[in-house]
Scaffold this motif. Sequence first.
Motif, PDB file in Angstrom:
ATOM      1  N   PHE A   1      18.835  37.510  18.907  1.00  0.00           N
ATOM      2  CA  PHE A   1      19.500  36.217  18.875  1.00  0.00           C
ATOM      3  C   PHE A   1      19.245  35.386  20.126  1.00  0.00           C
ATOM      4  CE2 PHE A   1      22.347  38.918  16.180  1.00  0.00           C
ATOM      5  CZ  PHE A   1      22.007  38.329  14.976  1.00  0.00           C
ATOM      6  N   GLY A   2      18.322  35.780  20.961  1.00  0.00           N
ATOM      7  CA  GLY A   2      18.050  35.018  22.161  1.00  0.00           C
ATOM      8  C   GLY A   2      19.030  35.324  23.274  1.00  0.00           C
ATOM      9  N   SER A   3      18.753  34.806  24.455  1.00  0.00           N
ATOM     10  CA  SER A   3      19.567  35.079  25.643  1.00  0.00           C
ATOM     11  C   SER A   3      20.895  34.334  25.585  1.00  0.00           C
ATOM     12  CB  SER A   3      18.799  34.666  26.900  1.00  0.00           C
ATOM     13  OG  SER A   3      19.598  34.816  28.042  1.00  0.00           O
ATOM     14  N   VAL A   4      21.983  35.054  25.897  1.00  0.00           N
ATOM     15  CA  VAL A   4      23.323  34.452  25.933  1.00  0.00           C
ATOM     16  C   VAL A   4      23.968  34.868  27.256  1.00  0.00           C
ATOM     17  CG1 VAL A   4      25.541  34.173  24.779  1.00  0.00           C
ATOM     18  CG2 VAL A   4      23.496  34.667  23.424  1.00  0.00           C
ATOM     19  N   PRO A   5      24.003  33.988  28.262  1.00  0.00           N
ATOM     20  CA  PRO A   5      24.504  34.393  29.573  1.00  0.00           C
ATOM     21  C   PRO A   5      26.022  34.319  29.706  1.00  0.00           C
ATOM     22  CG  PRO A   5      23.728  32.140  29.677  1.00  0.00           C
ATOM     23  CD  PRO A   5      23.431  32.633  28.279  1.00  0.00           C
ATOM     24  N   VAL A   6      26.573  35.251  30.474  1.00  0.00           N
ATOM     25  CA  VAL A   6      27.925  35.087  31.006  1.00  0.00           C
ATOM     26  C   VAL A   6      27.795  34.162  32.201  1.00  0.00           C
ATOM     27  CG1 VAL A   6      29.874  36.214  32.141  1.00  0.00           C
ATOM     28  CG2 VAL A   6      28.733  37.339  30.213  1.00  0.00           C
ATOM     29  N   VAL A   7      28.450  32.997  32.150  1.00  0.00           N
ATOM     30  CA  VAL A   7      28.229  31.979  33.181  1.00  0.00           C
ATOM     31  C   VAL A   7      29.329  31.942  34.229  1.00  0.00           C
ATOM     32  CG1 VAL A   7      26.856  30.548  31.620  1.00  0.00           C
ATOM     33  CG2 VAL A   7      29.338  30.147  31.814  1.00  0.00           C
TER      34      VAL A   7
ATOM     35  N   ALA B   1      29.605  25.439  35.385  1.00  0.00           N
ATOM     36  CA  ALA B   1      28.668  26.533  35.129  1.00  0.00           C
ATOM     37  C   ALA B   1      28.177  26.515  33.686  1.00  0.00           C
ATOM     38  CB  ALA B   1      29.343  27.868  35.443  1.00  0.00           C
ATOM     39  N   VAL B   2      29.077  26.170  32.762  1.00  0.00           N
ATOM     40  CA  VAL B   2      28.669  26.049  31.359  1.00  0.00           C
ATOM     41  C   VAL B   2      27.578  25.002  31.201  1.00  0.00           C
ATOM     42  CG1 VAL B   2      29.443  25.219  29.089  1.00  0.00           C
ATOM     43  CG2 VAL B   2      30.824  26.873  30.356  1.00  0.00           C
ATOM     44  N   MET B   3      27.741  23.868  31.850  1.00  0.00           N
ATOM     45  CA  MET B   3      26.822  22.751  31.661  1.00  0.00           C
ATOM     46  C   MET B   3      25.491  22.971  32.357  1.00  0.00           C
ATOM     47  SD  MET B   3      28.748  21.278  29.635  1.00  0.00           S
ATOM     48  CE  MET B   3      27.668  19.923  29.211  1.00  0.00           C
ATOM     49  N   LYS B   4      25.437  23.883  33.311  1.00  0.00           N
ATOM     50  CA  LYS B   4      24.181  24.175  34.007  1.00  0.00           C
ATOM     51  C   LYS B   4      23.297  25.130  33.220  1.00  0.00           C
ATOM     52  CE  LYS B   4      25.987  23.486  38.689  1.00  0.00           C
ATOM     53  NZ  LYS B   4      26.395  24.161  39.951  1.00  0.00           N
TER      54      LYS B   4
ATOM     55  N   LEU C   1      22.832  24.917  15.282  1.00  0.00           N
ATOM     56  CA  LEU C   1      23.624  23.762  15.698  1.00  0.00           C
ATOM     57  C   LEU C   1      23.158  23.245  17.055  1.00  0.00           C
ATOM     58  CD1 LEU C   1      27.152  25.104  14.698  1.00  0.00           C
ATOM     59  CD2 LEU C   1      25.907  23.245  13.566  1.00  0.00           C
ATOM     60  N   PRO C   2      23.249  21.934  17.274  1.00  0.00           N
ATOM     61  CA  PRO C   2      22.806  21.379  18.557  1.00  0.00           C
ATOM     62  C   PRO C   2      23.834  21.470  19.678  1.00  0.00           C
ATOM     63  CG  PRO C   2      23.499  19.614  17.098  1.00  0.00           C
ATOM     64  CD  PRO C   2      23.593  20.887  16.299  1.00  0.00           C
ATOM     65  N   CYS C   3      25.079  21.780  19.350  1.00  0.00           N
ATOM     66  CA  CYS C   3      26.160  21.749  20.342  1.00  0.00           C
ATOM     67  C   CYS C   3      26.183  23.021  21.184  1.00  0.00           C
ATOM     68  CB  CYS C   3      27.506  21.595  19.644  1.00  0.00           C
ATOM     69  SG  CYS C   3      27.899  22.972  18.540  1.00  0.00           S
ATOM     70  N   ARG C   4      26.831  22.917  22.344  1.00  0.00           N
ATOM     71  CA  ARG C   4      27.160  24.116  23.113  1.00  0.00           C
ATOM     72  C   ARG C   4      28.312  24.843  22.430  1.00  0.00           C
ATOM     73  NH1 ARG C   4      25.118  21.035  27.421  1.00  0.00           N
ATOM     74  NH2 ARG C   4      24.004  22.263  28.989  1.00  0.00           N
ATOM     75  N   ARG C   5      28.232  26.166  22.444  1.00  0.00           N
ATOM     76  CA  ARG C   5      29.266  26.998  21.828  1.00  0.00           C
ATOM     77  C   ARG C   5      29.698  28.029  22.866  1.00  0.00           C
ATOM     78  NH1 ARG C   5      25.082  26.256  18.857  1.00  0.00           N
ATOM     79  NH2 ARG C   5      24.236  28.360  19.132  1.00  0.00           N
ATOM     80  N   VAL C   6      30.861  27.793  23.449  1.00  0.00           N
ATOM     81  CA  VAL C   6      31.332  28.602  24.574  1.00  0.00           C
ATOM     82  C   VAL C   6      32.405  29.558  24.072  1.00  0.00           C
ATOM     83  CG1 VAL C   6      32.277  28.568  26.900  1.00  0.00           C
ATOM     84  CG2 VAL C   6      30.883  26.635  26.087  1.00  0.00           C
ATOM     85  N   LEU C   7      32.120  30.843  24.139  1.00  0.00           N
ATOM     86  CA  LEU C   7      33.050  31.873  23.664  1.00  0.00           C
ATOM     87  C   LEU C   7      33.641  32.608  24.851  1.00  0.00           C
ATOM     88  CD1 LEU C   7      34.258  33.696  21.394  1.00  0.00           C
ATOM     89  CD2 LEU C   7      32.181  35.093  21.592  1.00  0.00           C
ATOM     90  N   THR C   8      34.955  32.763  24.851  1.00  0.00           N
ATOM     91  CA  THR C   8      35.601  33.587  25.880  1.00  0.00           C
ATOM     92  C   THR C   8      35.640  35.035  25.400  1.00  0.00           C
ATOM     93  OG1 THR C   8      37.724  32.857  24.951  1.00  0.00           O
ATOM     94  CG2 THR C   8      36.979  31.805  26.979  1.00  0.00           C
TER      95      THR C   8
END
Length: 348
Positions: free
Chosen positions: A295-301, A344-347, A149-156
């Motif tokens: 699955f590639g890098s997934v940062p805690v932002v 921070a998410v958008m950066k 998917l092209p969207c950002r997916r922000v999980l808490t």
Amino acid sequence: MRLPLNQRVAILLHEGTIGTHGKTGLAILRYSESPIVAVIDRDCAGKSLPELTGIKRDVPIVASVAAALEYKPEVLVIGIAPGGGAVPDDYWLEIKDALEAGMSLVNGLHTPMASIPELNALLKPGQLIWDVRKEPSNISVASGMARTLPCRRVLTVGTDMAIGKMSTSLELHWASKLRGWRSKFLATGQTGVMLEGDGVALDAVRVDFAAGAVEQIVMRYGKNYDILHIEGQGSLLHPGSTATLPLIRGSQPTQLVLGHRAGQVHVRNHPHVIIPPLPEVIRLYETVASAGGAFGSVPVVGIALNTAHLDEAAAQESIAQTIAETGLPCTDVVRFDANILLDAVMKN
């Protein structure tokens, strides 16, 4: 379904207004647009809801369903979320009183009620019982397709259960909409489903299909939105939690936001399970989310810090300490706002 916006709601919240099991009712009071006319809690009857909870909603607290009837409620919402989701024995009489009085029932507990003959016999035309915790239809095992998917997916995610992951996702969602982005909050628990009207009550899904159920709803919305805010559940640190890993695998998040209660040193009710230093927790979540690179890098932002139990000066001090400890942006999104974390998410 969702909580009706045109019907008067009473929330059944015995031992939940200031206890540890009232998060469903308190979240509805904080976030629902429905007209809430009464809170039912025998221990807090007659007291001020804003003073007890900090929620800026002046709703009367009464001792029973019978006492709530003078406010003409049309829907009763069970507002507690106890461990295991069982119905407390003293709730059954209140539930029956509500149905006999003509109210519909919204049930977020694990015990299904719509199929109980004794309760169905009390229903009149126009009344219904909504069991929120139901497994979606046509689910399958996950495939990792959300990565496409092209969207950002922000999980808490979190250091424990019941620390504000849903509130964080909602606050991030609203901040995103205020910036003009196409944003969607994806509910994964019973309270979020009541508020949003769709989603998946993840703890009602068989474990083999849990990641698939998350993937299904993420794929449904991901192509039509810029950003999905996915409500977190449970914790990788909690010995009884099974929901966090399916959420990570099903949503294939692009960013994580870590929730933590200021000063908490062990998992609630499990003093033998110590919460590691936050940099270690961050490393854990990033490692699990990336699966060692599969699955590639997934940062805690950023860190969403729950400071509800602190005064404002202590809250600010705890936020500053957390920033120094982790090197990441940190705030209490309910007390202040979510913009620091959204930046921070958008950066990333």
